[in-house]
Design a protein around this motif. Structure first.
Motif, short mmCIF file in Angstrom:
data_model
loop_
_atom_site.label_atom_id
_atom_site.label_comp_id
_atom_site.label_asym_id
_atom_site.label_seq_id
_atom_site.Cartn_x
_atom_site.Cartn_y
_atom_site.Cartn_z
N LEU A 5 43.06 43.48 40.80
CA LEU A 5 41.87 44.22 41.23
C LEU A 5 40.79 44.26 40.14
O LEU A 5 39.66 43.82 40.40
N ASN A 46 39.13 40.74 39.30
CA ASN A 46 38.01 40.21 40.07
C ASN A 46 36.68 40.43 39.38
O ASN A 46 35.85 39.52 39.28
N THR A 95 38.69 51.70 42.33
CA THR A 95 37.92 50.59 42.90
C THR A 95 37.13 51.04 44.12
O THR A 95 35.95 50.67 44.28
N PRO A 155 42.36 36.32 41.14
CA PRO A 155 40.91 36.47 41.33
C PRO A 155 40.16 35.14 41.27
O PRO A 155 39.22 34.92 42.04
N VAL A 210 38.12 40.19 46.99
CA VAL A 210 39.12 41.17 46.55
C VAL A 210 40.36 41.10 47.45
O VAL A 210 41.49 41.12 46.96
#
Length: 311
Positions: A25, A28, A171, A230, A244
């Motif tokens: 996460l 990215n 996020t 990513p 994502v």
């Protein structure tokens, strides 16, 4: 024997999946900001922090290890920034100098320390101990309601679950700010978004993910998960939201397929020796990135980076 292996594999697979998602996460945004090596640096520099925490406390308890590793990660971020500004060298060189120096220092400390009574060595630091994180007291779905069986769950599972949920929540909360600041910092500042603080927070989030995953999966998987899912996702779409989701899917696929191949792959070739789960998971993530590089629909746009502000 095969059924038993699958049953016992569920816990380490879940830990690997949670670690992969937690690293992918923030990865990215690091990829899009051209800061992918920060994840690499953090995964290396947590080692001296863990070793120092062990030398101070004499144990490998979770809390001291996490505090020591987090402190080392923060020190590394500060040192990278200092080397970059004072030495006026490009960020990649600054990161390379800092993380190799700190990691080498951690290895030297580890080799000079008496760790014979604990599970802490250079191999553990690189490869983790994913294969040993088995829930031995599990006897079916009823174990989920059995306090005695639950007490024997590997502590890494709860730790990774909490960290993964935290990173997912962060996020979602900062999604709009992250999207704007990642693609156009000047515009973000004009809107009143604290772009510098947001960037530092992103690095700290990546450090938390690396620290939490380090003990269970080692630095090899952490490095691979920060970059490979990513980067592969970037080759599949030009929209950040879709990227994502792609990265999460690739991270899960890498963890599940890599662990399964590590356990059963050698049997298919007539060998009785399982290979490293961490190494196989990292290798699978690299293969996925390679396939995305060859066949990804947006492979020609990999260099677009921040200029593509797709939602």
């Amino acid at each position: 024997m095969g059924a038993e292996f699958v049953q016992f594999s569920l816990t380490p697979i879940l830990i690997g999946v949670l670690a992969a998602i937690a690293c992918a996460l923030p990865g990215n945004f690091l990829i899009l900001r051209r800061q992918a090596l920060i994840g690499d640096a953090i995964s290396h520099v947590v080692l001296p922090g863990i070793v120092v925490a062990f030398l101070l406390t004499g144990t490998v308890a979770a809390i001291p290890m996490l505090i020591g590793a987090a402190a080392a990660a923060i020190v590394a971020v500060i040192l990278i920034e200092a080397v970059k500004r004072l030495g006026k060298i490009e960020p990649g060189a600054a990161m390379g100098v800092v993380f190799t120096t700190l990691f080498a220092g951690g290895v030297l400390l580890l080799e000079q320390s008496d760790t014979s009574n604990v599970h802490l060595d250079v191999e553990h630091a690189l490869m983790g101990n994913l294969e040993s994180l088995i829930w031995f007291r599990a006897s079916g779905w009823g174990s989920l309601l059995d306090p005695v069986a639950l007490a024997s769950l590997p502590p890494e599972l709860g730790r990774m679950a909490v960290v993964c949920l935290l990173i997912v929540a962060l996020t979602l909360v900062f999604w709009r700010w992250l999207k704007i600041a990642t693609f156009d910092e000047g515009f973000a500042r004009a809107l009143g978004i604290p772009a510098s603080a947001l960037g530092f927070g992103l690095v700290i989030t990546a450090a938390i993910a690396a620290v939490a995953a380090f003990d269970a999966v080692g630095s090899i998987i952490v490095i691979a998960m920060f970059i490979c899912p990513p980067a592969a996702a970037r080759l599949m779409t030009n929209r950040l939201g879709a990227q994502v989701w792609w990265s999460v899917g690739f991270a899960i696929l890498s963890a599940v397929l890599g662990y399964t191949l590590a356990g059963y792959g050698p049997l298919w070739f007539g060998s009785q020796n399982a290979v490293s789960a961490a190494g196989m998971i990292a290798a699978v993530s690299g293969v996925i990135l390679g396939l995305a590089s060859l066949y990804g629909p947006h492979r020609s746009r990999v260099g677009v980076g921040r200029d593509d502000a797709g939602a």
